[in-house]
Design an enzyme around this catalytic site. Structure first.
Site, mmCIF file in Angstrom:
data_model
loop_
_atom_site.group_PDB
_atom_site.id
_atom_site.type_symbol
_atom_site.label_atom_id
_atom_site.label_comp_id
_atom_site.label_asym_id
_atom_site.label_seq_id
_atom_site.Cartn_x
_atom_site.Cartn_y
_atom_site.Cartn_z
ATOM 1 N N TRP A 107 -2.569 -2.792 -1.632
ATOM 2 C CA TRP A 107 -2.229 -4.213 -1.710
ATOM 3 C C TRP A 107 -3.086 -4.870 -0.644
ATOM 4 O O TRP A 107 -2.928 -4.590 0.547
ATOM 5 C CB TRP A 107 -0.744 -4.422 -1.431
ATOM 6 C CG TRP A 107 -0.309 -5.848 -1.614
ATOM 7 C CD1 TRP A 107 0.014 -6.461 -2.779
ATOM 8 C CD2 TRP A 107 -0.138 -6.837 -0.585
ATOM 9 N NE1 TRP A 107 0.361 -7.774 -2.556
ATOM 10 C CE2 TRP A 107 0.278 -8.031 -1.220
ATOM 11 C CE3 TRP A 107 -0.304 -6.841 0.787
ATOM 12 C CZ2 TRP A 107 0.540 -9.204 -0.514
ATOM 13 C CZ3 TRP A 107 -0.048 -8.008 1.495
ATOM 14 C CH2 TRP A 107 0.371 -9.167 0.840
ATOM 15 N N GLU A 148 7.718 -15.707 -9.791
ATOM 16 C CA GLU A 148 6.990 -14.503 -9.371
ATOM 17 C C GLU A 148 6.551 -13.633 -10.550
ATOM 18 O O GLU A 148 5.553 -12.935 -10.445
ATOM 19 C CB GLU A 148 7.778 -13.687 -8.349
ATOM 20 C CG GLU A 148 9.012 -13.020 -8.881
ATOM 21 C CD GLU A 148 9.784 -12.257 -7.813
ATOM 22 O OE1 GLU A 148 9.173 -11.733 -6.884
ATOM 23 O OE2 GLU A 148 11.021 -12.184 -7.940
ATOM 24 N N LYS A 191 12.631 -15.902 -9.268
ATOM 25 C CA LYS A 191 12.423 -14.891 -10.312
ATOM 26 C C LYS A 191 11.412 -15.406 -11.321
ATOM 27 O O LYS A 191 10.512 -14.689 -11.719
ATOM 28 C CB LYS A 191 13.722 -14.549 -11.054
ATOM 29 C CG LYS A 191 14.721 -13.660 -10.380
ATOM 30 C CD LYS A 191 14.298 -12.228 -10.166
ATOM 31 C CE LYS A 191 13.539 -12.059 -8.898
ATOM 32 N NZ LYS A 191 14.105 -11.744 -7.689
ATOM 33 N N ARG A 201 3.924 -0.311 -4.833
ATOM 34 C CA ARG A 201 3.659 -0.809 -3.483
ATOM 35 C C ARG A 201 2.352 -1.609 -3.404
ATOM 36 O O ARG A 201 2.053 -2.219 -2.365
ATOM 37 C CB ARG A 201 3.581 0.351 -2.503
ATOM 38 C CG ARG A 201 4.869 1.108 -2.372
ATOM 39 C CD ARG A 201 4.710 2.278 -1.441
ATOM 40 N NE ARG A 201 4.580 1.866 -0.062
ATOM 41 C CZ ARG A 201 5.589 1.665 0.769
ATOM 42 N NH1 ARG A 201 6.806 1.857 0.356
ATOM 43 N NH2 ARG A 201 5.390 1.287 2.007
ATOM 44 N N ASN A 209 -1.816 2.428 5.477
ATOM 45 C CA ASN A 209 -0.942 1.329 5.064
ATOM 46 C C ASN A 209 -0.514 0.617 6.327
ATOM 47 O O ASN A 209 0.084 1.241 7.203
ATOM 48 C CB ASN A 209 0.278 1.916 4.332
ATOM 49 C CG ASN A 209 1.415 0.920 4.218
ATOM 50 O OD1 ASN A 209 1.178 -0.269 4.047
ATOM 51 N ND2 ASN A 209 2.646 1.383 4.308
ATOM 52 N N GLY A 210 -0.832 -0.666 6.440
ATOM 53 C CA GLY A 210 -0.445 -1.398 7.656
ATOM 54 C C GLY A 210 -1.494 -2.425 7.982
ATOM 55 O O GLY A 210 -2.294 -2.803 7.111
ATOM 56 N N LYS A 236 6.078 -4.288 -3.748
ATOM 57 C CA LYS A 236 7.526 -4.122 -3.633
ATOM 58 C C LYS A 236 8.021 -4.167 -2.192
ATOM 59 O O LYS A 236 9.064 -4.724 -1.912
ATOM 60 C CB LYS A 236 7.924 -2.789 -4.278
ATOM 61 C CG LYS A 236 9.419 -2.549 -4.362
ATOM 62 C CD LYS A 236 10.046 -3.427 -5.407
ATOM 63 C CE LYS A 236 11.549 -3.337 -5.440
ATOM 64 N NZ LYS A 236 12.126 -4.476 -6.153
ATOM 65 N N HIS A 273 16.712 -37.697 -4.008
ATOM 66 C CA HIS A 273 15.999 -38.009 -2.765
ATOM 67 C C HIS A 273 14.526 -37.623 -2.843
ATOM 68 O O HIS A 273 13.871 -37.469 -1.820
ATOM 69 C CB HIS A 273 16.681 -37.313 -1.583
ATOM 70 C CG HIS A 273 18.094 -37.759 -1.401
ATOM 71 N ND1 HIS A 273 18.417 -39.023 -0.961
ATOM 72 C CD2 HIS A 273 19.266 -37.138 -1.676
ATOM 73 C CE1 HIS A 273 19.735 -39.147 -0.945
ATOM 74 N NE2 HIS A 273 20.278 -38.021 -1.383
ATOM 75 N N GLU A 275 17.145 -18.490 -6.283
ATOM 76 C CA GLU A 275 16.783 -17.151 -6.774
ATOM 77 C C GLU A 275 16.287 -17.222 -8.226
ATOM 78 O O GLU A 275 15.330 -16.530 -8.600
ATOM 79 C CB GLU A 275 17.993 -16.210 -6.629
ATOM 80 C CG GLU A 275 17.802 -14.798 -7.141
ATOM 81 C CD GLU A 275 16.660 -14.013 -6.490
ATOM 82 O OE1 GLU A 275 16.082 -14.470 -5.496
ATOM 83 O OE2 GLU A 275 16.326 -12.938 -7.030
ATOM 84 N N CYS A 316 0.849 -1.181 0.000
ATOM 85 C CA CYS A 316 0.000 0.000 0.000
ATOM 86 C C CYS A 316 0.885 1.232 0.000
ATOM 87 O O CYS A 316 1.899 1.293 0.679
ATOM 88 C CB CYS A 316 -0.950 0.101 1.182
ATOM 89 S SG CYS A 316 -2.112 -1.243 1.297
#
Ligand code: F6R
Length: 631
Positions: free
Chosen positions: A76, A513, A510, A27, A102-103, A626, A529, A506, A2
């Protein structure tokens, strides 16, 4: 997570708010909205739209709301689905109070139950909506004390309300009866005030402010402020007025330019040679007399001598950088090191051990779990009298003015410049570099590597910028071609070993996402395994095969995948053994320590091109934001 923006002053609020929201959309982009005190009607005009900011802009394109005081939000979703009714701003029943937040208000359900018993009707499923109702109730109470309807009264009302809120928030409040005032407050979520020419603008992050001014006042945790066109009053949690000097934004905190790239992500991948140059310029000093290079971190490194172990706390991509860091700190510098997911650490920390260095890694400096874990570690160590248990802290961040920057004094600023693409690329690269610096520093102090080994590693780091440029040149087109063949795959496996195992993780992160393709990273030796059962001709395997002690084993692991009909892509220098790959993404032959910094480049490009080929919104992938400022 947010973005909020708020303005008061003498200029029209609407374009300022929209401009600010454009810079904050990274955001969150589930919905967007604005509220302005309409100076003709003396009431609040509120407009919201589900989905991206462009929908709100469309709704408002013919609007010309008169008014110079307003608030805006890009969401968000946390509480309540990404639907119109849950978009901010939220308004009280009388329509005179508007709030963006925001929170997460953790006790919102209790508060909501109480308000509902009092007859308040809720229009959304959000936690935020309790706030305007509570403020209105508080203002009704204050009116009995004959307080004037002005910004100071709003300030008192908001202060009383936030003292009942549990959780974290950054919020901005309008009251139609105090038409030039704005009240903002924060707890564990960022908020910065910009001092413009003819306006004050308050926002969750600097890019929203940078178009108007480069002079800012960051707000500290638990502060509340009243903004009017005439000035700003900031108060701490004890209601003490706070005075502080404004600071200037760095140029890198202001620039958000895609240049000629189709997406920010691609531009940021291409920024990496410059990221390497910046790091070398900032942190590598040459002693001109001895000709020797030294890592020059901006804090007293004496405490390094007493450090016997290291714990690193991070989330997501930052955790992958931390894992490479951990490998370097253990294998190069000889210091036992553990890496923790911040979200796990904060609820099940390891037993306290003496002489421990705690490193928090967060590009945004605002990740709620990382901040909370570091805060907890500071508190539990500070409560022990034995000085060997005292907190020793370093934060590795791209935003030294962020929450972590204010909690920790030893900061390694990764100086990567603003990263707009939600998928971290150049900040990952810069975090890796920061760990190379730390590993070199520790190896020198602890004497765990010879002078030659240390200077070899430094020489390899110095060679990076042109090497990365070449890699970009070489792989941009080829990964675009590869993406053409692979954009429809459903699963991909990434393999790596040792220092490159986190690079496999990573690479997989990438890809998933931004392209929504399932991908998983494994240590190559673990395949047999269990995960090998996934393999068949529909599941390509990307194997990172840097020459190292276990190179032959990596190649054997790749063979095992090939025997199950998987298409094999290698990330490796061309050498004996790599002919088994169906496709080789060549990287230059290098010292093993340095290989993660090279191997990540083709993986970033491949993910980017697959997502772009699928026609997806690479810079703003679904469900993500983000900076994750909620738990
Ligand atoms: C992935 C990504 C996230 C972040 C994570 C931590 O591309 O960007 O996984 O790495 O949310 O964020 P910071 O580093 O800001 O703490």
């Amino acid at each position: 997570m947010c973005g909020i923006v708020a303005v008061t002053g003498y200029k029209k609020a609407l374009p300022l708010l929209i401009n600010g929201l454009e810079k904050l959309e990274y955001r969150g982009y589930d919905s967007a909205g604005i509220a302005i005190i309409n100076s003709e009607k003396n009431s609040i005009s509120c407009n919201k739209a589900e989905g991206k900011l462009k929908n709100l802009k469309n709704n408002l394109k013919d609007e010309n709301i008169p008014g110079t005081v307003g608030i805006g939000h890009t969401r968000w979703a946390t509480h309540g689905k990404p639907e119109f009714k849950n978009a901010h701003p939220h308004i009280d029943g009388s329509g005179t109070i508007a709030v963006v937040q925001n929170g997460i208000i953790e006790n919102f359900q209790d508060l909501k139950n109480k308000l509902e018993k009092e007859g308040i009707i809720f229009n959304s499923d959000t936690d935020t909506e309790v706030i305007p109702h509570l403020i209105k109730r508080e203002l009704n109470t204050l009116s009995k004390l004959n307080l004037e309807n002005n910004g100071s009264t709003l300030l008192v009302a908001v202060r009383n309300v936030i003292s009942d809120l549990e959780g974290s928030y950054a919020l901005a409040v309008l009251w139609a009866d105090a038409p030039t005032s704005l009240v903002v407050a924060r707890r564990q979520a960022p908020l910065i005030i910009g001092l413009g020419e003819g306006e004050f603008i308050c926002a969750s992050d600097t890019p929203a402010i940078a178009n108007f001014t480069n002079i800012i006042l960051p707000m500290e945790d638990e502060e509340i402020a009243l903004l009017t066109p005439l000035g700003i009053e900031i108060y701490d949690i004890n209601n003490e007025r706070q005075y502080r000097n404004p600071v200037s934004l760095k140029v890198s905190e202001q620039i958000m330019d895609k240049m000629n790239f189709k997406h920010y992500m691609l531009k940021e991948i291409y920024d990496q040679p410059q990221t390497a140059k910046n790091w070398l310029e900032n942190y590598l000093n040459q002693d001109l007399e001895k000709g020797k290079y030294q890592i020059n971190y901006p804090f007293d490194t004496k405490f390094f001598e007493s450090i016997e172990r290291i714990e690193i706390i991070a989330c997501g991509t930052s955790k992958h950088a931390a894992m490479v860091g951990s490998f370097l700190l253990e294998q190069f510098s000889g210091i036992p090191t553990n890496v923790f997911y911040a979200s796990e650490f904060r609820y099940s920390p390891p037993p306290l051990l003496p002489n421990t260095l705690t490193i928090g890694v967060t590009q945004s400096g605002e990740t709620a779990d990382t901040i909370a874990a570091i805060d907890m570690e500071i508190k539990r160590r500070s409560s022990i009298e034995d000085k060997n248990f005292k907190p020793n802290l370093i934060a590795i961040t791209n935003r030294k003015e962020s929450s972590i920057g204010r909690m920790v004094s030893n900061i390694i600023d990764i100086c990567a410049g603003i990263e707009v693409g939600v998928a971290a690329t150049k900040t990952f690269f810069a975090q890796l570099l920061s760990f190379y610096g730390l590993a070199i520093k520790f190896a020198e102090i602890k004497g765990t590597q010879s002078i030659d080994e240390i200077s070899n590693l430094i020489t390899e780091l110095i060679k990076l910028p042109p090497l990365i440029e070449d890699l970009l040149e070489q792989h941009n087109k080829s990964s675009e071609k590869l993406a053409h063949d692979f954009f429809n795959i459903k699963d991909v496996i990434f393999l790596g070993r040792g220092i490159n195992y986190p690079i496999a993780l990573e690479g997989a992160l990438k890809l998933k996402e931004i392209s929504y393709i399932h991908a998983a990273g494994y240590p190559a030796g673990e395949m047999k395994h269990g995960p090998i059962a996934l393999l068949d001709k529909k599941v390509p395997v990307i194997s990172i095969a840097s020459p190292c002690e276990v190179f032959d084993k990596v190649i054997s692991n790749a063979q095992e995948a090939k025997a199950r009909d998987s298409y094999l892509i290698g990330i490796a220098p061309e050498c004996n053994g790599t002919e088994i790959f169906d496709y080789l993404m060549k990287v230059p032959s290098s010292n093993e320590w340095i290989s993660p910094l090279l191997n990540i480049i083709p993986l970033q490009l491949l993910s980017y091109h697959i997502a772009a080929h699928r026609g997806l919104d690479v810079d703003q992938p679904r469900n993500l934001a983000k900076s994750v400022t909620v738990e």
